[in-house]
Design an enzyme around this catalytic site. Sequence first.
Site, short mmCIF file in Angstrom:
data_model
loop_
_atom_site.label_atom_id
_atom_site.label_comp_id
_atom_site.label_asym_id
_atom_site.label_seq_id
_atom_site.Cartn_x
_atom_site.Cartn_y
_atom_site.Cartn_z
CB SER A 41 -16.17 42.66 159.35
OG SER A 41 -17.06 42.14 158.40
CE LYS A 44 -16.22 38.69 158.46
NZ LYS A 44 -16.20 39.45 157.22
CB SER A 96 -13.15 41.22 155.92
OG SER A 96 -14.16 41.23 156.90
CE LYS A 202 -11.87 41.43 159.51
NZ LYS A 202 -12.36 42.55 158.67
#
Length: 268
Positions: A41, A44, A96, A202
């Site tokens: 992720s 992202k 997320s 992140k």
Amino acid sequence: MSGRAAAETPIITAASAILFDANTGKVLYKKNENAQRAVASTQKLLTALIIAESGDLSRPVVIAQPDTLASPTKLYLKAGDSYTREQLLTALLVKSPNDVACALARDNAGSVTGFADKMNARMLRLGGSSSNFVNPNGLPAEGQYSTARDMARVARAAYFHPLLREIMSTKLMTFRFASGKTTELMNTNRVLRSYSFCNGMKTGYTDAAGHCLISSGSWNGKDVIAIVYGQKKTRIWDESAALLAYGLGISSTQMASLRVPAPTSRRQ
């Protein structure tokens, strides 16, 4: 004693890592930074960068049925419900959810495939040439990969985008569903929640990628970004925090004094 000399050189056991000065781009630490791998992720961040740069963030996004099928982490959005791009962008970076990533991608490019093309094109413009993206959320997909060095380019661009910088520093937010129901979303970045010098970025995890974290820090006029890929959950937070501290010149004694209490403020 000040500067990185005051901090202990970190021992990084993760598969791949890079630490760099966010302002100059100078690399301060690297390990297998050019190895192509799943980045989960953390990709992202690239999704968020494209959405933020596209603008018109108050525009509504109507959730479509295919968006709701993304798993396993999701907000369980319902088809037909409407949210602004900024609402979804905030939830994307804080918690997320994969359904949110799909909704934003489809809204932006017409399809997940079309958005992946935008991701690859944007990475090339950033100077990254060792990546290929297939979806906006980092879920396992054949032919999807990046590197710590390529993702460093994404992270640096996101760090200097004012709105993304603000969102990525959000520790706790209230998300209001179209039905009126609300839920509290806590940022998945434990380093952000634990140390005052961390101000984003992140997290990510899949079986293929292992635990991943892109984290940013600011202290005494310095800004650094650390990327750690392919680590165990028990070590990802400590190794990321240690890299940030090393880059910022924070000693282990100073780190203890820079711990923060659990978040109580909320962004809506």
